[in-house]
Design an enzyme around this catalytic site. Structure first.
Site, PDB file in Angstrom:
ATOM      1  N   SER A 136       0.523  -8.317  -3.579  1.00 61.49           N
ATOM      2  CA  SER A 136       1.226  -8.537  -4.918  1.00 61.49           C
ATOM      3  C   SER A 136       1.262  -9.935  -5.315  1.00 61.49           C
ATOM      4  O   SER A 136       1.813 -10.201  -6.390  1.00 61.49           O
ATOM      5  CB  SER A 136       2.453  -7.740  -4.753  1.00 61.49           C
ATOM      6  OG  SER A 136       2.450  -6.426  -4.814  1.00 61.49           O
ATOM      7  N   LYS A 193      -0.585 -11.284  -7.964  1.00 58.32           N
ATOM      8  CA  LYS A 193       0.037 -10.961  -9.444  1.00 58.32           C
ATOM      9  C   LYS A 193       0.381 -11.951 -10.399  1.00 58.32           C
ATOM     10  O   LYS A 193       0.145 -12.342 -11.411  1.00 58.32           O
ATOM     11  CB  LYS A 193       1.065  -9.823  -9.271  1.00 58.32           C
ATOM     12  CG  LYS A 193       0.791  -8.572  -8.976  1.00 58.32           C
ATOM     13  CD  LYS A 193       1.998  -7.476  -8.691  1.00 58.32           C
ATOM     14  CE  LYS A 193       1.512  -6.243  -8.307  1.00 58.32           C
ATOM     15  NZ  LYS A 193       2.632  -5.279  -7.919  1.00 58.32           N
ATOM     16  N   TYR A 215      -8.898  -5.187  -9.100  1.00 55.95           N
ATOM     17  CA  TYR A 215      -7.454  -5.504  -8.907  1.00 55.95           C
ATOM     18  C   TYR A 215      -7.213  -5.219  -7.059  1.00 55.95           C
ATOM     19  O   TYR A 215      -6.817  -6.097  -6.618  1.00 55.95           O
ATOM     20  CB  TYR A 215      -6.686  -4.180  -9.616  1.00 55.95           C
ATOM     21  CG  TYR A 215      -5.137  -4.165  -9.018  1.00 55.95           C
ATOM     22  CD1 TYR A 215      -4.271  -5.217  -9.314  1.00 55.95           C
ATOM     23  CD2 TYR A 215      -4.930  -3.113  -8.300  1.00 55.95           C
ATOM     24  CE1 TYR A 215      -3.096  -5.083  -9.044  1.00 55.95           C
ATOM     25  CE2 TYR A 215      -3.390  -3.115  -7.856  1.00 55.95           C
ATOM     26  CZ  TYR A 215      -2.570  -4.403  -8.056  1.00 55.95           C
ATOM     27  OH  TYR A 215      -1.291  -4.264  -7.885  1.00 55.95           O
ATOM     28  N   TYR A 273      10.124  -7.539  -6.778  1.00 53.72           N
ATOM     29  CA  TYR A 273      10.242  -5.904  -6.613  1.00 53.72           C
ATOM     30  C   TYR A 273      11.705  -5.558  -7.066  1.00 53.72           C
ATOM     31  O   TYR A 273      12.177  -6.396  -8.021  1.00 53.72           O
ATOM     32  CB  TYR A 273       9.884  -5.296  -5.455  1.00 53.72           C
ATOM     33  CG  TYR A 273       8.642  -5.518  -4.811  1.00 53.72           C
ATOM     34  CD1 TYR A 273       7.542  -5.354  -5.388  1.00 53.72           C
ATOM     35  CD2 TYR A 273       8.480  -5.998  -3.502  1.00 53.72           C
ATOM     36  CE1 TYR A 273       6.189  -5.739  -4.961  1.00 53.72           C
ATOM     37  CE2 TYR A 273       7.213  -5.883  -3.115  1.00 53.72           C
ATOM     38  CZ  TYR A 273       6.064  -6.201  -3.590  1.00 53.72           C
ATOM     39  OH  TYR A 273       4.963  -6.385  -3.282  1.00 53.72           O
ATOM     40  N   VAL A 326       3.023  -6.985   0.077  1.00 57.26           N
ATOM     41  CA  VAL A 326       3.356  -6.241   1.165  1.00 57.26           C
ATOM     42  C   VAL A 326       2.578  -6.615   2.293  1.00 57.26           C
ATOM     43  O   VAL A 326       2.625  -5.988   3.451  1.00 57.26           O
ATOM     44  CB  VAL A 326       2.842  -4.616   0.872  1.00 57.26           C
ATOM     45  CG1 VAL A 326       3.981  -3.891  -0.114  1.00 57.26           C
ATOM     46  CG2 VAL A 326       1.679  -4.314   0.179  1.00 57.26           C
TER      47      VAL A 326
END
Lengths: 305, 305, 305, 305
Positions: free
Chosen positions: A61, A64, A189, A241, A259
């Site tokens: 992540s 992102k 992705y 998160y 993660v």
């Protein structure tokens, strides 16, 4: 400073035993929970490191952040903002729990999977292969690490087990938020999540965000300051998160976790930080990593509050 | 009786102008909203019809009844019940709003898309092509209409626009509820929804359910009575989408609607009914169809309550 | 018949050890989990009983049936239907989880607490004391048991611990669904839940519903048949909490349970049933009670499906 | 500086016509939508004002900031944190939509009504009257305005229409999160929301938070720096309702809005800001106020990102 970092690494390494290495992507479950690396680069470009800071791990992540940046650079704030909102969802990062079937941009943000998948469509490129290559190039460029590559085993593992992300991509299509082929978007992705980096690379990327797009060593402006602020603000409210509120208290600066165990910390005007420790807390944030950043924040007064 | 049916058709036809033909599957939007057909077969096998009862339309969700039946016949109550629950969800039929990400069998039922897609995996067959052929054969067998076929244009349209169903199928995979290939399961499901039937066919199928698996003309037991009760009870509580409670009041017997405009009504021990009127109410039930069944229920005292 | 009932009681009594007596109302937690009573009255008015059928217990949610009936009798179907919907919610009976803050009548039903509390306002009476007295009188009248009274200890216990119901009542006020004083409405509701009855009383009430408002012994029509159908249909789809779908399979007739351990079963045209066994399953239904009704349904073919 | 503020007021006043004065509390609906006041105090204590900065309005949700502070001062971080979480909920401030009935501290924060009501219980005081007086005294002390008082008309209006807050308070009781009398807690909460302040008062309170509890004019430490960071961080992620993410982008500093039209802005280490403009956007934030803060942030580079 080096002593401080080593002290923090020593204090925080035991958290590895209390967290849990991600196992929903089988390949990630092979990570060593005792690893802990820390890297910090200040405004003068001085780098300080400790522990397993040279170890490579997949960004997951953390990428992102750069998907959002590249979407902003390629398509502008208006299109990014109208496709994907900026509010914390109060829900896990991979939720598909959208009430009354009303999946709208206003209800997602760039740091949850749905938002990041949607933003892949705003990256320029004839094909999703090209979009991904441009994202990888940006990652290499900002990190100054040309060796960054996809971890093929993790990528295959993500792809093999990525059914929840497939569900999210088809939801986006069902609600008319994306129109491209779901498999192609996801290919981009999944590959993006599988890019390997280390603490030094994360710290160098973070440093550019901390200085609003400017490279402190060369003085070169790598992207518009407004995009850095957009990303930094989003990291503050949504980057960790559904633990972002707690990190605002404990760390007090924009950060993005993955993660894979990495966390990229941006201290505006001051420094870029990379941490790596693969054992996670219940919300998916690196347990030792968060604790290390908290100690660092206290010691160096890094909180923006 | 024939006069009654004609009177009902005359009274209810104007509802066509008040409802809305399904348009999320483009091919369905071509239906004529003024159509209304009605067919009823009693315990002696006497058939009474009115209006456009011979017109063919795609079964859509009505086929969920037979997917459930075939899953029960092939895999037994235990496996069906443990994969897919029997409680009304209080939500639209195509919802993906499962709180706390906890998609479990207990939270779905055979009459919502998620449940019906899952049950396709319990139909026997080497391939999904074979599963589908067995389902089509069962449909022909119970309806006594060997001409029943897939409407290829509707099927292609479902497939082209079925992104929400794809999302649901991948959710099922993500939660470990199904393990087969999502595309193959959906191929079977989309084809099943696209099977064409008319009011007479629905009435004949319903008649078998009404007599607990027994064919009233031949006396032959076509499937176990316990499966008929399972299906009938499920139709009562979940058959008319999130309008099932209201239909229990207005109609008072098990029924299953489809967005193609068909409704299959099962009056236990008494009769099978088929209705067709493509303009739908907000919940996806045939507007003229529900009104026709209400009038019929009042006239013939069909309510089981 | 008597032998059958005794056999069922013997078979089902052990379920008492597997369930759990309600404890959220402290006074209810004193119930003896080994109790099991069963009472059945047929269309000729013959009564058959077994076990602890004479024991009194508080009706709790079973009284929702009569709140709905009295609201229908006093205010008519139109007002009842527009205030409180008829669809199963897919949620526990005391939920306040209404998405997007949109609490509307369409999203509740007369068998969840929110709906039953709202319907108290449609019972006629100058004061809530009078509304309650009229409800108690109706309960006595239909049950033929003039000794029915409020269990004052349970009532005080309900009142003392009824914070969730208070929350629901204020939600109803906040959304403009009720305008009377919340405390007064709740006073009526708490008292209603605390009315004591036994299996014989429930069976006699159920018998009237089973015969659409007609007293089979005197032939007297006690309320309009349409109200009986309204109640019976609602019990079928919503009467057993979020276990209504399963009870449709296992019992197959309208029924209403209460956390006091009682279940009232209505077999249209055939019989009224009262069961009592205070140990509950996870959804709040009497565990031994449901099993007893299932056995009874199989033995006497009571399913309407 | 004064010219800048006047220019901003002139530019932003037209937004009054585009927003909507709060009307769910009848008394608030009397506010004049064209009002706009702005007050800024810097680290040297210099105050700059423009527009209707002397007008008094009720603090409404702005007081949540001081409820949190006083709960921290009285009961410590541990108890505050365990009672009420710090994550954005992704939902409106007065939501009662808690999934699966699981209302826990982890799912609320000090800036939504449920959290603020709960935190009232952690303020010291023999009675809720005393708790409120201590809160009012703290508000006067930090604002340096001893004239601050409750607006009795607004208070009565809040109390008369506060059914949603009553529902929330009873939910808190139902889940064992608070044990005191709901009416008494709400009395304190309604009074707190009705405290009148003006832009200058908000700016002075904000200035103390901006300097981590220290009074810049006297040098006196009014409360522990750690509590200031706790509050500031919480404002950043949750202070502007479910528009906090957007304000992080546009303003870039901790801020708290109220439906009375006030916004208190905290620029850490630099300044305190008070804004007032009663016409609100859809999320309940002052429309002209947010725009004014955005212009101010751009002009003075106030974003912490």
């Amino acid at each position: 400073m080096d002593a401080l970092l080593q002290d923090i690494v020593r204090q925080c390494r035991p958290y590895g035993a209390l967290g849990k290495v991600a196992n929903y992507i089988p390949e990630l479950s092979k990570a060593d929970p005792d690893k802990l690396g820390l890297c910090l680069i200040d405004s003068e470009g001085s780098m300080h490191c400790a522990g397993d800071w040279q170890d490579y791990f997949t960004m997951q992540s953390v990428i992102k952040t750069l998907i959002l940046l590249l979407a902003l650079m390629d398509s502008g704030i208006g299109r990014v903002r109208s496709l994907v909102g900026v509010e914390a969802t109060g829900k896990p990062f991979d939720t598909f729990n959208y009430s009354d079937q009303a999946l709208t941009g206003a209800n997602i943000n760039p740091m949850v999977n749905t938002g990041a998948i949607a933003l892949c469509t705003l990256i320029h490129g004839e094909t999703y292969g090209e979009k991904f290559r441009r994202l990888l190039e940006l990652t290499r460029y900002l990190s100054g690490d040309d060796t960054l590559e996809v971890d093929e085993a993790v990528y295959r593992s993500e792809k093999a087990t990525g059914n929840k992300n497939r569900a999210l991509a088809y939801m986006l299509k069902a609600y008319g938020m994306v129109s491209d082929d779901a498999d192609e978007i996801l290919e981009c992705y999944f590959r993006a999540c599988s890019i390997k980096a280390n603490c030094a690379a994360l710290a160098r990327i973070a440093l550019v965000f901390a200085h609003h797009g400017r490279d402190v060593t060369t003085g070169e402006q790598r992207f518009a300051p407004i995009y850095a602020r957009y990303v930094n603000a989003t990291l503050m409210t949504c980057g960790m998160y559904d633990g972002s509120g707690e990190f605002a208290l404990r760390g007090g600066f924009p950060a993005k976790s993955g993660v894979g165990g990495g966390i990229m910390g941006v201290v505006p005007g001051r420094m870029g930080i990379g941490v790596f420790a693969p054992a996670l807390d219940k919300k998916g944030n690196s347990l030792a990593g968060v604790n290390a950043l908290e100690l660092l924040s206290e010691a160096l007064e890094l909180s923006v509050f």
